[in-house]
Design a protein around this motif. Structure first.
Motif, PDB file in Angstrom:
ATOM      1  N   PHE A 129       1.440  21.934 -37.368  1.00 29.38           N
ATOM      2  CA  PHE A 129       0.148  21.478 -36.862  1.00 29.38           C
ATOM      3  C   PHE A 129      -0.267  22.378 -35.955  1.00 29.38           C
ATOM      4  CE2 PHE A 129       3.743  20.862 -33.803  1.00 29.38           C
ATOM      5  CZ  PHE A 129       3.048  21.087 -32.448  1.00 29.38           C
ATOM      6  N   GLU A 130      -1.549  22.180 -35.601  1.00 30.56           N
ATOM      7  CA  GLU A 130      -2.132  23.306 -34.607  1.00 30.56           C
ATOM      8  C   GLU A 130      -1.890  22.840 -33.214  1.00 30.56           C
ATOM      9  OE1 GLU A 130      -6.432  23.738 -35.899  1.00 30.56           O
ATOM     10  OE2 GLU A 130      -5.833  22.401 -37.625  1.00 30.56           O
ATOM     11  N   SER A 131      -1.590  23.925 -32.367  1.00 31.51           N
ATOM     12  CA  SER A 131      -1.138  23.611 -31.112  1.00 31.51           C
ATOM     13  C   SER A 131      -1.912  22.626 -30.070  1.00 31.51           C
ATOM     14  CB  SER A 131      -1.008  24.764 -30.396  1.00 31.51           C
ATOM     15  OG  SER A 131      -2.084  25.734 -30.455  1.00 31.51           O
ATOM     16  N   HIS A 132      -3.380  22.735 -30.197  1.00 30.32           N
ATOM     17  CA  HIS A 132      -3.882  21.559 -29.484  1.00 30.32           C
ATOM     18  C   HIS A 132      -4.097  20.461 -29.986  1.00 30.32           C
ATOM     19  CE1 HIS A 132      -6.778  22.457 -33.056  1.00 30.32           C
ATOM     20  NE2 HIS A 132      -7.435  21.253 -32.811  1.00 30.32           N
ATOM     21  N   MET A 133      -3.290  19.993 -31.036  1.00 34.90           N
ATOM     22  CA  MET A 133      -3.353  18.563 -31.649  1.00 34.90           C
ATOM     23  C   MET A 133      -1.843  18.022 -31.319  1.00 34.90           C
ATOM     24  SD  MET A 133      -4.997  19.045 -35.254  1.00 34.90           S
ATOM     25  CE  MET A 133      -4.766  17.355 -35.515  1.00 34.90           C
ATOM     26  N   GLN A 134      -0.914  18.808 -30.356  1.00 37.43           N
ATOM     27  CA  GLN A 134       0.330  18.252 -30.168  1.00 37.43           C
ATOM     28  C   GLN A 134       0.485  16.974 -29.768  1.00 37.43           C
ATOM     29  OE1 GLN A 134       2.804  21.275 -28.352  1.00 37.43           O
ATOM     30  NE2 GLN A 134       3.730  19.716 -26.812  1.00 37.43           N
ATOM     31  N   GLU A 135      -0.305  16.269 -28.977  1.00 34.39           N
ATOM     32  CA  GLU A 135      -0.020  15.191 -28.287  1.00 34.39           C
ATOM     33  C   GLU A 135      -0.205  14.074 -29.378  1.00 34.39           C
ATOM     34  OE1 GLU A 135       1.524  14.129 -25.519  1.00 34.39           O
ATOM     35  OE2 GLU A 135       1.644  16.123 -24.920  1.00 34.39           O
ATOM     36  N   SER A 136      -1.447  14.401 -30.063  1.00 30.38           N
ATOM     37  CA  SER A 136      -1.741  13.474 -31.455  1.00 30.38           C
ATOM     38  C   SER A 136      -0.518  13.366 -32.331  1.00 30.38           C
ATOM     39  CB  SER A 136      -3.054  13.627 -31.822  1.00 30.38           C
ATOM     40  OG  SER A 136      -4.118  13.678 -30.824  1.00 30.38           O
ATOM     41  N   VAL A 137      -0.321  14.417 -32.895  1.00 33.60           N
ATOM     42  CA  VAL A 137       0.712  14.639 -33.850  1.00 33.60           C
ATOM     43  C   VAL A 137       2.023  14.047 -33.456  1.00 33.60           C
ATOM     44  CG1 VAL A 137       2.183  16.276 -35.397  1.00 33.60           C
ATOM     45  CG2 VAL A 137      -0.520  16.681 -35.121  1.00 33.60           C
ATOM     46  N   ALA A 138       2.328  14.125 -32.019  1.00 28.25           N
ATOM     47  CA  ALA A 138       3.713  13.717 -31.471  1.00 28.25           C
ATOM     48  C   ALA A 138       3.560  12.302 -31.623  1.00 28.25           C
ATOM     49  CB  ALA A 138       3.889  13.996 -30.057  1.00 28.25           C
ATOM     50  N   SER A 139       2.486  11.559 -31.037  1.00 27.14           N
ATOM     51  CA  SER A 139       2.266  10.099 -31.101  1.00 27.14           C
ATOM     52  C   SER A 139       2.577   9.608 -32.403  1.00 27.14           C
ATOM     53  CB  SER A 139       1.087   9.651 -30.407  1.00 27.14           C
ATOM     54  OG  SER A 139       0.702   8.314 -30.546  1.00 27.14           O
ATOM     55  N   MET A 140       1.697  10.262 -33.477  1.00 25.74           N
ATOM     56  CA  MET A 140       1.840  10.023 -34.980  1.00 25.74           C
ATOM     57  C   MET A 140       3.338   9.888 -35.556  1.00 25.74           C
ATOM     58  SD  MET A 140       2.160  11.574 -38.262  1.00 25.74           S
ATOM     59  CE  MET A 140       1.353  13.258 -37.975  1.00 25.74           C
ATOM     60  N   ALA A 141       3.764  10.933 -35.223  1.00 23.15           N
ATOM     61  CA  ALA A 141       5.242  11.167 -35.787  1.00 23.15           C
ATOM     62  C   ALA A 141       6.192  10.150 -35.026  1.00 23.15           C
ATOM     63  CB  ALA A 141       5.647  12.424 -35.547  1.00 23.15           C
ATOM     64  N   ARG A 142       6.114   9.836 -33.933  1.00 29.38           N
ATOM     65  CA  ARG A 142       6.903   8.937 -33.098  1.00 29.38           C
ATOM     66  C   ARG A 142       6.766   7.611 -33.928  1.00 29.38           C
ATOM     67  NH1 ARG A 142       5.411  10.049 -28.401  1.00 29.38           N
ATOM     68  NH2 ARG A 142       7.413  11.303 -27.675  1.00 29.38           N
TER      69      ARG A 142
END
Length: 838
Positions: free
Chosen positions: A643-656
């Protein structure tokens, strides 16, 4: 005179065995044979025209020459094969005799100990003094670890330790220092992996194996010493010091790290001495042990996040074998410090069977695999060399292990949770971890993803055999996977920028498993999964219609005791370059019970109905049995996303959320596979226990009798047994397919499933046309009207394909129409006779 000689020659040729060929004629025929061993009549006539020296030989005689030549070649190959088998049997006989001698020594030793303890017990009984209190104190002292003085680790001291290690290792490999019992399910023979045994009643866990490999001793030692290349659990081996010895051997000081198999336990490390030497009889020995409590020499302090484990004297004894190859003895003896893991996981660290499967037998399998590759062609499926395919498998396994362990020295840092600690989120921003994701790749597009996120979790499963659960996850990806997230993962690895799942409405129609490689015993499969795409958005033009996953699958054999089941995959580009970046995700299921399951080795379940009914349903309650009682296993799930670093929170929520949904799906499947949905039906698989299956078996037998005038099942075998059971165990492959525009298989007996290399779960995904080649499809199309009008047709022998893409030859086949009670066509049944894998 000339006419006379021609006439005599013709007469001799008609007899077929009086023709003598000149050396020039034989040379011309041999040239053609090497180009085409089985030329057509047109090619034979062309040969006569092109070679004047063959003009006095008739085409019929040339045909006979080629038949004889093929026969001689076949006999030569068979003689070579029998010689190889004879050499293996001779070597195996030698091994068995040595094993018999060792067992006799062990029996004598046990008899002596038994007599000694019996006499000691009698003497103790006769004693009048009450030593009960003293006995309690004394007995407790037997469990205390004796405090030995520090060992000298100077060069002279290390040589002393090395010689002591060698003696102890040989006493385990060929002597009676450890009481060995045969590994459950292992039977020695010319085609077996070897003689495998596990320890009984010794400190720690130990396993021993003896086997034959077609490699020279020095090559065997070279492979085994490079543990990092074949032992999947090995993270690193660093040689810190090398000391030559006077006898031509070497002493090495090693630091080794092993991955933890699950998120619930810490990793292990070892500080080792390795001694390599040549014995007087020419045998090569590589032995190892842990270095602890030493002074006056190198040492290795404790390393954070690792538990220091102990290797007791272990190693490899490699002897040259007559006729080439090597006889090898392997001993692995470890103390894995089970106290450091949760109690539920301790059986995993206290099981010699698990050690045998993961380490000892893995070494033998690696040697056999390399020996086979050396003796065969260097290029395999998709034009790749075996070493390249093994490297891909290793990369998948290593990447998954790195994700599960999340070492800080690899750049992983933990993110905070969302109030629940069921899923752990790690982030890695180091370029080394990204494995080239920021580099321009084969398609010319630079990837902009500059970080990797891993979501992982572990869960305990009850009464679900790992092999069954793994097969379901592999064959029914749509039951747990999210197509949108698959598409996101592929896009993030390939090109950028990419949007989060939910913005696209494209879906994937289904999965096609493309076999790539497999090990000798098929315990591990490397395959490419093609996810066929449909209905993509116009803005998804940069994404292909199809997606590809490189997948590693192992542990699907229910009879392999102590085997870990793994399904690891990573999105790949359609170009599938060797240097392609891989971000592995997947599942690992580890059995925690060492007892052998009593279930059928191929048991499976039609989960379509069971999953729809849910836990309260009873539709599948009579499908099959599980007689082994309670079994436990731990499943570890790890998914990686670029992922791109600025999308960390969104990707983390999706992955969780994605990992939680997968856990929910696995729990649903586990309920469907649990004993609450099963009962005793003699070990038969579903849907064999259902009334519908019994009815179908009756229809198959009645229709065969009606159209062909003979009984399908022997009358002697039917006495007292239902037709379904007899049909299930029929030696020929029997399978039914539906009468639809695209016929799919609906039923197969045991031989049919073995021939198609599938299960009853996946059988319904195989279409009739997929198993036939072009010639077979044309033959079937021409015979189909006859089947529908006359009721049956006999098909000539040919080649078909299993679900794994392996060619299967059959001598002949029969197809007949199966009628139901109303005399209407229900399906078409095929019976393939004398089939075998090519």
């Amino acid at each position: 005179m000339m006419a006379m000689s021609c006439k005599d020659g013709k007469a001799a040729m008609d007899n077929g065995k009086y023709v003598r060929y000149t050396p020039e004629q034989v040379e011309a025929l041999e040239r053609l044979y090497h180009e085409c061993p089985k030329p057509s009549s047109i090619r034979r006539q062309q040969l006569i025209r092109e070679c004047p020296i063959l003009s006095n030989i008739e085409p019929k005689q040339i045909k006979v020459w080629f038949q004889n030549r093929r026969c001689r070649e076949k006999q030569r190959k068979e003689a070579s094969r029998l010689q190889a088998v004879n050499r293996k049997l001779t070597a195996m006989n030698k091994l068995l005799m040595e094993e018999n001698d060792r067992l006799q020594k062990q029996v004598s030793h046990l008899v002596y100990e038994n007599g000694y303890f019996r006499q000691h017990t009698q003497n103790t009984t006769l004693a009048t003094k009450d030593t009960s209190c003293e006995s309690v104190v004394t007995s407790g002292q037997h469990h205390l670890t004796p405090q030995h003085p520090p060992r000298d680790a100077s060069p002279a001291g290390l040589l002393s330790i090395a010689e002591e290690t060698l003696a102890e290792f040989l006493s385990k490999a060929t002597g009676t220092a450890v009481e060995w019992v045969q590994m459950p399910g292992m039977k020695p023979g010319p085609d077996s992996i070897g003689i495998v045994a596990i320890s009984h009643g010794c400190t720690g866990v130990a396993a021993r194996a003896c086997g034959l490999v077609g490699l020279e001793p020095t090559r065997v030692a070279e492979i085994l010493k490079d543990r990092h290349s074949w032992f999947r659990d090995c993270r690193a081996v660093d040689v810190l010091n090398v000391l030559p010895t006077a006898n031509g051997g070497t002493i090495e000081l090693l630091y080794m790290q092993l991955y933890a198999p699950t998120t619930l336990a810490p990793a292990r490390d070892f500080w080792l001495l390795r001694y390599t030497s040549v014995m007087e009889d020419g045998s090569l020995v590589v032995c190892e042990r842990s270095l602890s409590n030493t002074q006056n020499g190198p040492s290795m302090p404790p390393v954070p996040n690792f538990v220091r484990a102990e290797m007791l004297p272990s190693g490899y004894l490699i002897r040259p074998c007559e006729g080439g190859g090597s006889i090898i003895h392997i001993v692995d003896h470890l103390n894995l410090e089970a106290w450091s893991v949760p109690e539920v996981l301790r059986p995993l660290y206290e099981s010699s069977t698990v050690l045998a499967q993961k380490t000892t037998m893995a070494a033998l399998r690696q040697l056999r695999q390399i020996a086979q590759e050396v003796s065969q062609s260097n290029v395999t499926n998709w034009g790749r060399r075996p070493a390249a395919l093994r490297a891909l498998s290793q990369r998948l396994s290593r990447g998954f292990n790195e994700a599960v362990n999340g070492f800080t020295d690899e750049g992983w840092t933990m993110m905070g949770n969302d109030g629940m600690d069921d899923v752990t989120i790690l982030v890695n921003s180091s370029p080394e971890k990204l494995m080239g994701l920021n580099l321009t790749f084969a398609n010319g597009f630079p990837a902009v993803s500059n970080a990797v996120l891993c979501a992982k979790a572990s869960m305990l499963l009850q009464n679900v055999p790992p092999a069954i659960l793994l097969r379901f996850l592999r064959e029914h990806r749509s039951e747990w996977a999210d197509n949108n997230i698959d598409a996101y993962s592929a896009a993030a690895v390939k090109v950028g920028p990419c949007s989060l799942p939910g913005a696209r409405v494209g879906t994937f129609g289904g999965q096609v498993i493309l076999p790539l490689a497999h090990t000798i015993e098929h315990e591990e499969l490397l395959e490419v999964i093609k996810l066929e795409g449909v209905a993509h958005c116009p803005e998804d033009a940069i994404m292909p219609r199809d997606m590809f996953l490189l997948q590693l699958c192992s542990g699907m054999d229910e009879n392999a005791i102590g085997t870990c089941a793994e399904l690891i995959f990573a999105p790949i580009d359609a170009s599938f370059a060797d240097e392609a970046p891989l971000l592995p995700s997947g599942f690992r299921i580890i059995p925690l019970d060492s007892g052998k399951e009593a279930s059928s080795p191929n048991r499976t379940l039609d989960l379509a109905s069971a999953l729809e009914i849910g836990p309260s349903g009873n539709k599948a309650s009579n499908d099959y049995s599980l007689n082994s009682g309670s079994t436990r296993s731990v499943m570890t799930i790890a998914f990686e996303f670029a992922f791109e670093s600025h999308m960390q929170e969104s990707v983390a929520s999706m992955a969780r959320q994605y990992v939680r949904s997968i856990i929910s799906s696995v729990q649903r499947v586990a309920i469907a596979l649990s004993p609450s949905h099963l009962s005793s039906h003699g070990g038969l698989r579903p849907p064999l226990g259902t009334p519908e299956a019994n009815t179908l078996a009756q229809w198959i037998c009645q229709s065969y009798r009606c159209y062909l005038g003979v009984e399908l099942l022997k009358s002697g075998s039917e006495g007292g047994e239902p037709p379904l059971k007899t049909l299930w165990h029929h030696s020929d492959a029997i399978m039914c397919c539906s009468l639809k525009a695209l016929p799919v298989f609906t039923f197969a007996n045991q031989a049919g499933l073995d021939m198609l290399e599938t299960t009853l779960v996946a059988l319904q995904d195989i279409t009739l046309e997929k198993i036939f080649d072009d010639h077979g499809r044309k033959t079937l199309c021409s015979e189909f009207p006859q089947i529908m009008q006359q009721g049956f047709a006999c098909l000539q022998g040919g080649i078909c394909l299993s679900s794994m893409g392996r060619p299967v030859s059959y001598e002949r086949a029969v197809a007949w129409k199966v009628l139901n009670e109303e005399e209407n066509a229900h399906c078409i049944c095929f019976m393939f006779m004398n089939w075998s894998f090519v």
